[in-house]
Design a protein around this motif. Sequence first.
Motif, short mmCIF file in Angstrom:
data_model
loop_
_atom_site.label_atom_id
_atom_site.label_comp_id
_atom_site.label_asym_id
_atom_site.label_seq_id
_atom_site.Cartn_x
_atom_site.Cartn_y
_atom_site.Cartn_z
N VAL A 220 0.83 -1.21 0.00
CA VAL A 220 0.00 0.00 0.00
C VAL A 220 0.86 1.25 0.00
CG1 VAL A 220 -1.65 1.33 1.37
CG2 VAL A 220 -2.01 -1.12 1.01
N LEU A 221 1.92 1.25 0.78
CA LEU A 221 2.83 2.41 0.79
C LEU A 221 3.47 2.60 -0.59
CD1 LEU A 221 4.55 1.99 4.27
CD2 LEU A 221 3.01 3.84 3.58
N ASP A 222 3.91 1.52 -1.20
CA ASP A 222 4.52 1.61 -2.53
C ASP A 222 3.52 2.13 -3.56
OD1 ASP A 222 6.93 0.71 -1.58
OD2 ASP A 222 6.65 -1.36 -2.26
N TYR A 223 2.29 1.65 -3.50
CA TYR A 223 1.29 1.99 -4.51
C TYR A 223 0.79 3.43 -4.36
CZ TYR A 223 -2.81 1.54 -7.52
OH TYR A 223 -3.73 1.71 -8.52
N THR A 224 0.57 3.85 -3.12
CA THR A 224 -0.04 5.16 -2.89
C THR A 224 0.98 6.28 -2.72
OG1 THR A 224 -0.09 4.85 -0.48
CG2 THR A 224 -2.01 4.08 -1.74
N GLY A 225 2.20 5.94 -2.32
CA GLY A 225 3.17 6.97 -1.97
C GLY A 225 2.89 7.61 -0.63
N ALA A 226 1.97 7.01 0.15
CA ALA A 226 1.60 7.57 1.45
C ALA A 226 2.80 7.59 2.39
CB ALA A 226 0.46 6.77 2.08
N ASP A 227 2.70 8.45 3.40
CA ASP A 227 3.81 8.64 4.34
C ASP A 227 3.80 7.62 5.46
OD1 ASP A 227 4.94 11.47 3.45
OD2 ASP A 227 2.75 11.55 3.36
N ALA A 228 2.66 7.00 5.72
CA ALA A 228 2.54 5.99 6.77
C ALA A 228 1.28 5.20 6.52
CB ALA A 228 2.49 6.65 8.16
N VAL A 229 1.18 4.05 7.18
CA VAL A 229 -0.07 3.29 7.17
C VAL A 229 -0.73 3.43 8.54
CG1 VAL A 229 0.54 1.60 5.41
CG2 VAL A 229 1.17 1.16 7.80
N MET A 230 -2.05 3.40 8.53
CA MET A 230 -2.84 3.45 9.76
C MET A 230 -3.59 2.13 9.87
SD MET A 230 -5.66 6.29 10.95
CE MET A 230 -4.50 7.42 11.73
N VAL A 231 -3.37 1.42 10.97
CA VAL A 231 -3.92 0.08 11.15
C VAL A 231 -5.07 0.15 12.15
CG1 VAL A 231 -3.43 -2.30 11.84
CG2 VAL A 231 -1.65 -0.92 10.71
N GLY A 232 -6.22 -0.39 11.75
CA GLY A 232 -7.38 -0.42 12.63
C GLY A 232 -7.72 -1.84 13.02
N ARG A 233 -8.66 -2.46 12.28
CA ARG A 233 -9.13 -3.80 12.64
C ARG A 233 -8.01 -4.84 12.59
NH1 ARG A 233 -13.66 -4.63 8.46
NH2 ARG A 233 -12.27 -3.26 7.28
N GLY A 234 -6.98 -4.59 11.80
CA GLY A 234 -5.86 -5.53 11.73
C GLY A 234 -5.09 -5.67 13.02
N ALA A 235 -5.30 -4.72 13.95
CA ALA A 235 -4.62 -4.78 15.24
C ALA A 235 -5.46 -5.45 16.31
CB ALA A 235 -4.25 -3.36 15.70
N GLN A 236 -6.73 -5.69 16.03
CA GLN A 236 -7.60 -6.32 17.02
C GLN A 236 -7.19 -7.78 17.21
OE1 GLN A 236 -11.61 -5.69 15.65
NE2 GLN A 236 -11.54 -3.49 16.03
N GLY A 237 -6.73 -8.10 18.41
CA GLY A 237 -6.23 -9.44 18.67
C GLY A 237 -4.83 -9.67 18.16
N ASN A 238 -4.22 -8.67 17.57
CA ASN A 238 -2.87 -8.81 17.02
C ASN A 238 -2.07 -7.52 17.20
OD1 ASN A 238 -0.62 -9.79 15.64
ND2 ASN A 238 -1.45 -9.26 13.63
N PRO A 239 -1.82 -7.11 18.44
CA PRO A 239 -1.05 -5.87 18.65
C PRO A 239 0.39 -5.98 18.19
CG PRO A 239 -1.35 -7.04 20.72
CD PRO A 239 -2.19 -7.75 19.72
N TRP A 240 0.85 -7.18 17.90
CA TRP A 240 2.22 -7.37 17.40
C TRP A 240 2.38 -6.86 15.97
CZ3 TRP A 240 -0.57 -11.12 20.02
CH2 TRP A 240 -0.12 -11.45 21.31
N ILE A 241 1.28 -6.56 15.31
CA ILE A 241 1.36 -6.16 13.90
C ILE A 241 2.19 -4.90 13.71
CG2 ILE A 241 -0.76 -4.75 13.92
CD1 ILE A 241 -1.36 -5.91 11.12
N PHE A 242 2.25 -4.05 14.72
CA PHE A 242 2.99 -2.79 14.57
C PHE A 242 4.49 -3.04 14.46
CE2 PHE A 242 -1.02 -1.80 16.61
CZ PHE A 242 -1.50 -0.82 15.76
N ARG A 243 5.03 -3.85 15.35
CA ARG A 243 6.48 -4.13 15.24
C ARG A 243 6.77 -4.97 14.02
NH1 ARG A 243 7.48 -8.38 20.25
NH2 ARG A 243 6.88 -10.28 19.16
N GLU A 244 5.83 -5.84 13.61
CA GLU A 244 6.06 -6.66 12.43
C GLU A 244 6.13 -5.81 11.17
OE1 GLU A 244 2.83 -9.38 12.71
OE2 GLU A 244 3.81 -10.67 14.21
N ILE A 245 5.19 -4.84 11.06
CA ILE A 245 5.22 -3.95 9.89
C ILE A 245 6.46 -3.08 9.92
CG2 ILE A 245 4.08 -1.99 8.78
CD1 ILE A 245 1.40 -3.22 9.56
#
Length: 353
Positions: A220-245
Amino acid sequence: MSETQPPPPRIGRHSLANRVILAPMAGVTDRPFRQLCRRLGAGLVVGEMVTADPSLWHTRKSRLRMDHRGEPGPRSVQIAGGDAAMLAEAARLNAEMGAEIIDINMGCPAKKVCNKAAGSALLRDEALVAEILEAVVAAVEVPVTLKIRTGWCADSNNGVRVARLAEQAGIQALAVHGRHRQQRYTGHAEYDTIAAIKAAVGIPVFANGDIDSPHKAAAVLDYTGADAVMVGRGAQGNPWIFREIDHYLRHGETLAPPSDDERTGVLRDHLDALHAFYGEHMGVRIARKHVGWYLAGDARLDEARRGELKGRFNRLESRHEQHRFIDDLFGHARPSAAAPREPGATSKGTRAA
């Protein structure tokens, strides 16, 4: 950091720790969850949506949503409403109470919010959008950010126009969920509008919607050129997703999943924080949805087993029973054929195109 990896974005005077942000979610991103996600690698966390009407702040729900004690900065508070003067006053009062970033909600698709001409309903009235943004920016000295959807419906994808209004009004960063309001959370997020918004403005843009893995975040970052990603439902039950990304973006490597010992420790800490924050009676009940999400995301459990475990947990009535459940869960959840992996081990990954 990789030579090709852009630096983390800035919001006003605040430089974020990385390019992965926890999205504001009502009923989810309370103080215990925000602190947990920050500990596990979120570069910024945004609090639950708070009504802009100060006369409603006396309720227990509002008081808890506005409780940021013990949190490191920058503390970002999201406000919602449809009246420019009221939003400006709410922003001023929150800044006086310690908010370091004010975020305006123009993305929530919930009926009870949109029926009050707030959230994503505001996207139908661009003149009101401009009036609100200008009033809030003028009311506070802290940076103001904005969260939007791509538009109200497929026939009115006006995200680019709203983004330009935001930049003109002095908004310091913009988060865009890649769905219009009528989609709610159905179907798939689209990123063409986010890419068009990023190309149209000079302020930081955060891509939101269906970010559920390191590879998806990179794509998504490569496609959009965005400066960051914002994670919502992907973090529910998976708070480790932040360090993984964050690890994948920096090093192009996929982190191994957390060990059972770490899972047990994180869940126990989360339960303790919920019980302390809400009191045992409410904490036990609020813990049920979080543990349900943890169970739903455990790929080692089949659907029947997840349902059985969730039912058992939901019948527990004390913090001690909940802790005992977590200790027992990870003593029995590990497949017998699986070889243990060292915590922190990595495997080489390929950047998604």
